[in-house]
Write an enzyme that holds these catalytic residues in place. Structure first.
Site, short mmCIF file in Angstrom:
data_model
loop_
_atom_site.label_atom_id
_atom_site.label_comp_id
_atom_site.label_asym_id
_atom_site.label_seq_id
_atom_site.Cartn_x
_atom_site.Cartn_y
_atom_site.Cartn_z
N SER A 768 0.94 -1.24 -0.08
CA SER A 768 0.16 0.04 0.12
C SER A 768 0.80 1.36 0.10
O SER A 768 1.65 1.40 -1.11
CB SER A 768 -0.92 -0.04 1.17
N ASP A 845 -8.65 -4.04 -7.05
CA ASP A 845 -8.41 -3.29 -5.84
C ASP A 845 -9.37 -2.01 -6.02
O ASP A 845 -9.23 -1.04 -6.75
CB ASP A 845 -6.99 -2.71 -5.84
N HIS A 878 -7.74 -4.71 -2.02
CA HIS A 878 -6.46 -4.32 -1.46
C HIS A 878 -5.92 -5.26 -0.73
O HIS A 878 -4.87 -5.29 -0.49
CB HIS A 878 -6.64 -2.86 -0.91
#
Length: 924
Positions: A768, A845, A878
């Site tokens: 991330s 995502d 994600h």
């Protein structure tokens, strides 16, 4: 972008490609190994002496077979039935020797063996003495986990990737659903599926201790786990009692929407009759977005299809509150970006304490552009494709405001339950529709405190609305540009303090976290419209997610802070006057604590999270004159596992970069040898206000890298991260990526100079924001320090990320174009200077869009850069979980890193074909 943590909950089990192929060796304890080592020496001597003392020992002459025969015998577990050292030809050869020669050889060999045996025995005795006196013989099971250890004691099993992914190192923890009694009793909890108990029970927390005689009697709310309605059986996955404990709101058939929100079918359960009825009488299977009790237990408000409704108990009548709900207009629930970045919840509905008003957020995202999320394998909607469309992916369109794009327009509305009307309150000086974020709503009696900021989160207004008169005003305005040039973080911890003149509180007030002394500190504002607070905390430390609780009877505020150390957490109390701040937890020892208070703050669940083995216990607080303590969890199994395994050696400290002390943790392999040179993996997240270096117990992927693979793993929290002072935090404003990568490179250069570090084998990885920082660091470093990198689900251009998060730190692209250009990962030439890097991303995502990775890949293609590997995961979001994906992520990270440090990627550049193998000759 809330910090993505690859905690034990995140990791999924699966096949371990590094499974030990000799598991028996690792299952063996140190005590077994020690015993076998000592006894093997004894067996060798005993075997020799046994043969010397028997008739079977008849040495042969000096031919070349003697040594081999002796070795064979000593390594043979099965005793021969014939002559010792004999073989098939022994009789024929011995017949050729004279008796005299045989006797002379016998005495000579005896003398030689006794001399050798004596030397070996003496050596063994001396070695045994040293071995015992050093206590090195102690097995790993004899050494308790010592977080302060700088060396490895004993030996034990290795930490494996399987263990980490299967959550074998996850500390057991419990949460308490504190609940107030029907008459305001403190110390009650809601227990579901307790052993030997009814399905849902309200219980006195003191009843957890069998020896407690003060505990009040428990109350069963729901006796059976399953219930039937219209000949169908249901199981409630969510249970919410009314405040009077006479009814329970049940949710069945729960289906997730986004990170926090979900859809469900709701029911009203009667505690006395143990009967159930649907919340929506005319539609039993109605799927709702939200339902919540009135504090007076006589009504439920809910949202369906983005419209709000009210049902009074005792009646089947449904009152529709709003009628403008649509795909673009949300009432009482947030849209995607408000759920993700502002409320951190699927709830945008707030009841007044007297049940007469409902405040709710109206969100209009008509002007927000859409982003398509494609699902190539699954169909999350649950809908079957239309005929002829079976081979097309399902596409979900999300209203996703990217940086600089139109934001959703939000307004706070109020519903008057008695009058049955919806109203809003106009307040002068409010931010424009496209420049307004409503971040917190707190009822204060008949008034409402509302926090709102401009869209870039550097100007905040606290607004006070009187719902009775339907008027309001701004009571506090703060421009953070005039303080330190930073931003406001969103908080939902403001606590209303009602007036109590007899108890020293003449006016209503509230406790809030404000910027003070280069950090976040607690302040008490009273009356409600007073902009000048009483400071409850101050100094060179910060409060964390505060306040935790308020005891209104004794005017005490409880909170967690970094007063002892920026990487520790302790619990404190302070009076509302700002006096007598004292610790609740033991500050004489290092500790990282979390705490959960009962509704009256008389009891608390204290969770010790490290650095030693985590534990939990329920205690009576200083607010409670009756002392109580009960240990809930000791994690004995975890402690035992820590004894038997070789865990990494965690060295904490600070590194000075440009005059700023940055926290680090260096995880060293067990039996660390300073005379060796180790590869180093830097792991980081680095996002604004985040913290990765902290004194908690954790055996995670980084631990496996150190203890399982034998590498050193370093984490450094650079500038921009939390709890090192706002001055060092806000330096990144408008320039994400620059200072964070600068600090990682400086740290890597510092480690590269250490004698035990292999400077040619330095890698960095993150997920991330950590993935973004991996790529940005590789770009800025251009192969000078870091040779390898692994980025998972990275941002590569902040123009692609959501507006509310991004603009808080970068402002808008329209006003900071140069900053956005600089922050993007675009220098393909610099990336080509690294040996190799790995990129992984989930195709579905919805948070950090695949667009980020694809755009970077295109930039690499344009520059003919090929020193990278890519792995994409269909239908994964994600977290990357879909179809065993999470396991593959960590397998890939492991294998790729091992290959990198083994030099495999060095062989890829300018690859040349090997010579052709000759064809085998045909057989006749």
């Amino acid at each position: 972008m809330p910090p993505f943590t690859y905690s034990d909950d995140t990791l999924r089990s699966g096949r371990d490609r590094f499974r030990d192929h000799s598991p028996s060796q690792h299952r063996r304890s140190m005590s077994q190994e020690t015993d076998s080592s000592a006894s093997t020496t004894s067996i060798v001597f005993d075997r020799i002496q046994e043969r010397l003392d028997t008739k079977e020992f008849t040495p042969r002459g000096t031919d070349g077979d003697d040594d081999g025969s002796l070795k064979d015998e000593l390594n043979n577990d099965d005793l021969e039935t014939g002559p010792f050292l004999g073989n098939a030809d022994s009789s024929s050869r011995s017949d050729q020797r004279s008796p005299g020669d045989g006797q002379r050889m016998d005495r000579s060999l005896r003398r030689w063996l006794f001399i050798v045996s004596g030397v070996l025995v003496a050596t063994w005795v001396i070695g045994l003495f040293v071995f015992v006196s050093s206590k090195a013989y102690k097995p790993s099971s004899s050494f308790a986990h010592d977080p302060q250890a700088t060396v490895t004691h004993g030996t034990g099993k290795k930490v494996t990737l399987d263990q980490v992914l299967n959550n074998q190192w996850r500390a057991k923890s419990h949460s308490i659903s504190w609940i107030a009694g029907a008459n305001g009793e403190d110390g009650l909890l809601l227990e579901k599926e307790g052993v030997g108990k009814d399905y849902l029970v309200v219980e006195d927390v003191r009843a957890q201790n069998p020896s407690s005689v003060q505990a009040s009697k428990s109350k069963a709310l729901i006796k059976e786990k399953l219930f039937e309605f219209a000949n169908k059986t249901y199981w409630p996955s969510i249970t919410v009692p009314s405040r009077d404990l006479k009814k329970v709101l049940l949710a069945t058939d729960v289906k997730n929407n986004w990170r926090h929100s979900y859809y469900a079918v709701y029911w009203i359960f009667d505690v006395e009759t143990q009967q159930v009825e649907p919340l929506v009488p005319y539609d039993v299977e109605a799927r709702l977005q939200l339902a919540s009790w009135s504090p007076t237990s006589d009504a439920i408000v809910y949202t369906r299809d983005n419209n709000m409704f009210l049902r009074k108990l005792g009646s089947d009548k449904i009152v529709q509150i709003t009628r403008d709900g649509s795909a673009d207009v949300f009432n009482g629930v947030p849209d995607w970006v408000y759920e993700e970045e502002v409320l951190a919840s699927g709830v945008a509905t707030w009841w007044s304490e007297d049940g007469q008003y409902v405040a709710f957020l109206r969100t209009n995202e008509t002007g927000v552009p859409e982003y398509p999320i494609q699902y190539f394998v699954s169909r999350p909607s649950g809908e079957e494709p239309k005929p002829g469309e079976e081979n097309y992916p399902e596409v979900r369109q999300i209203k996703y405001p990217k940086a600089g794009a139109h934001n959703p327009i939000v307004d706070l509305k109020f519903y008057d339950v008695k009058r049955g009307d919806v109203f809003s309150v106009d307040i002068s000086g409010r931010f424009a529709d496209d420049d307004r974020l409503i971040t917190e709503v707190v009822w204060a009696g008949k008034q409402v405190l509302i926090k709102e900021t401009n869209r870039v989160s550097d100007v905040m207004r606290v607004v006070l609305v009187d719902v009775g008169s339907r008027t309001g005003k701004a009571v506090r305005t703060v421009d953070v540009n005039a303080i330190d040039g930073g931003w406001f973080e969103i908080s939902h911890k403001t606590k209303f303090i009602p007036a109590d003149p007899v108890n020293g509180r003449p006016d209503d007030g509230y406790v809030d976290t404000i910027i003070h002394d280069n950090g976040d500190h607690l302040a008490y504002f009273t009356p409600l419209d007073n902009p000048e607070p009483i400071m409850l905390t101050s100094g060179d430390y910060e409060v964390v997610d505060a306040p935790s609780a308020v005891d209104l009877q004794r005017n005490l505020v409880y909170f967690v802070s970094t007063k002892e150390s920026s990487i520790q957490r302790h619990v404190y109390q302070v009076k509302l006057t700002g006096e007598d701040m004292t610790p609740v937890t033991d500050t004489s020892k290092e500790g990282y604590y979390a705490i959960s208070f009962s509704t009256g703050a008389g009891y608390a669940m204290v969770s010790y999270q490290g650095p030693d083995i985590p534990w939990q216990k329920v205690i009576s607080t200083p607010s409670n004159p009756d002392k109580y303590e009960y240990v809930v969890e000791e994690n004995k199994d975890l402690a035992e596992a820590a004894k038997k395994h070789e865990l990494p050696i965690n060295i904490y400290g600070t590194i000075n970069v440009d005059g700023v002390d940055l926290n680090y943790v260096e995880r060293r392999p067990p039996h660390f040898d300073k005379n060796k040179k180790y590869p180093v993996l830097f792991q980081q997240y680095s996002g604004p206000v985040s913290q990765t270096v902290k004194k908690t117990f954790a055996v995670d992927f980084q631990s496996f890298v150190a203890a399982g693979l034998g590498y050193i793993c370093v984490t450094v929290d650079g500038r921009g991260t939390g709890f090192i002072g706002r001055k060092n935090r806000v330096i990144i404003r408008g320039d994400l990526g620059h200072w964070e990568s600068h600090d990682q490179i400086a740290a890597a250069k510092h480690w590269a100079q250490k004698d035990y570090i292999d400077e040619d084998r330095l890698a960095i990885w993150g997920w991330s924001y950590g993935g973004y920082m991996t790529l940005k660091t590789l770009e800025q470093d251009a192969g000078q320090t870091f040779k390898y990198g692994m980025a998972v689900a990275p941002v590569t251009d902040w123009r692609f990320y959501d507006s509310i998060y991004t603009e808080r730190y970068m402002r808008t692209p329209q006003t900071n174009l140069e900053g956005y250009d600089s922050a993007a990962v675009t220098n393909a030439t610099a990336l080509s200077q690294n040996v190799r890097f790995l990129l992984m991303h989930g195709v579905a995502d919805d948070n950090v869009h695949m667009q980020n990775s694809l755009t970077l890949l295109d930039a690499l293609d344009q520059r003919s850069v090929e020193n990278y590997d890519v792995h994409v995961f269909p239908d994964s979001d994600h977290g990357i979980y879909f179809h065993n994906a999470n396991r593959i992520v960590f397998d890939k990270l492991t294998n790729w890193l091992v290959n990198a440090f083994n030099g495999e990627w060095l062989k890829i550049a300018n690859a040349q074909p090997n010579g052709m193998k000759k064809r085998a000759a045909p057989t006749a």
